[in-house]
Design an enzyme around this catalytic site. Structure first.
Site: not given
Ligand code: AR6
Length: 190
Positions: A22, A45-46, A136, A139
């Protein structure tokens, strides 16, 4: 654990590493966020960065929107905030291209995400930086193609830079790290 051992290999004279895990747990000076142009959070991730980092990051992102980026952060560009409660010191937010939405400029824009993030790290005197596999996930950029573009961009930057000590490619899935190890364009350490 052969997969993990494999994934911990280093490249480019030991300045590039691959890790599985992570990205919010990385202790590099900066971690890179695969953001969207609003800079106000999202999934993947955001979402993980904003959840683990707390409100300080979001407040700085709002300030960036008020000041430098009233229309949002353009695709391929990068902006920096502190890292709130994360173990890293800074978050570099960049917006990856959406696969199939940039009239053939996807690779150029993805490379720009990596190059502009690295340049921003150097400008801020940061020596270590961790990247996720930008674009990846939501998007839709194919993993193999993204590996070729991202590793070429990092290799090119490092060839002309003497400041950065470590660039880490972080993959949440072992499978994606393996795709990287198979397709990257970095020189291998012997
Ligand atoms: N650590 C490392 N890698 C991760 C993690 C994590 N915690 N979580 C997911 N990945 P994505 P994008 C991998 O969707 O494609 C957001 O909603 C994941 O498996 O995070 O650039 C933003 O707000 C994938 O391989 O980013 C934007 O709207 C990679 O990270 C949009 O998604 C990137 O997946 C950006 O989409």
């Amino acid at each position: 654990m052969k997969d993990l051992e494999e994934a911990l290999k280093s490249f480019a004279g030991g300045r590039v590493r691959v890790r599985v895990g992570d990205i919010t747990q990385e202790r590099t000076d900066a971690i890179v966020n695969a953001a969207n142009s609003t800079l106000l959070g999202g999934g993947g991730v955001d979402g993980a960065i904003h959840r683990a980092g707390g409100r300080a990051i979001l407040e700085e992102c709002r300030e960036l929107r008020r000041t430098r980026y009233p229309n949002g952060l353009p695709t391929g560009e990068a902006a920096i905030t502190t890292a709130g409660n994360l173990p890293s010191r800074f978050v570099i937010h960049t917006v990856g291209p959406r696969w199939g939405r940039h009239a053939g400029r996807e690779a150029e824009l993805l490379a720009a995400c990596y190059t502009n993030s690295l340049a921003l790290a150097v400008e801020n005197n940061l020596r270590t930086i961790a990247f996720p596999a930008i674009s990846t996930g939501a998007y839709g950029y194919p993993h193999r193609e993204a590996v070729i573009v991202s590793s070429e961009a990092v290799a090119k930057f490092l060839a002309e830079d003497n400041f950065l000590n470590e660039v880490v490619f972080v993959f949440i899935l072992v499978r994606d790290a393996q795709v990287f190890l198979k397709n990257h364009k970095l020189g291998k350490d012997d």
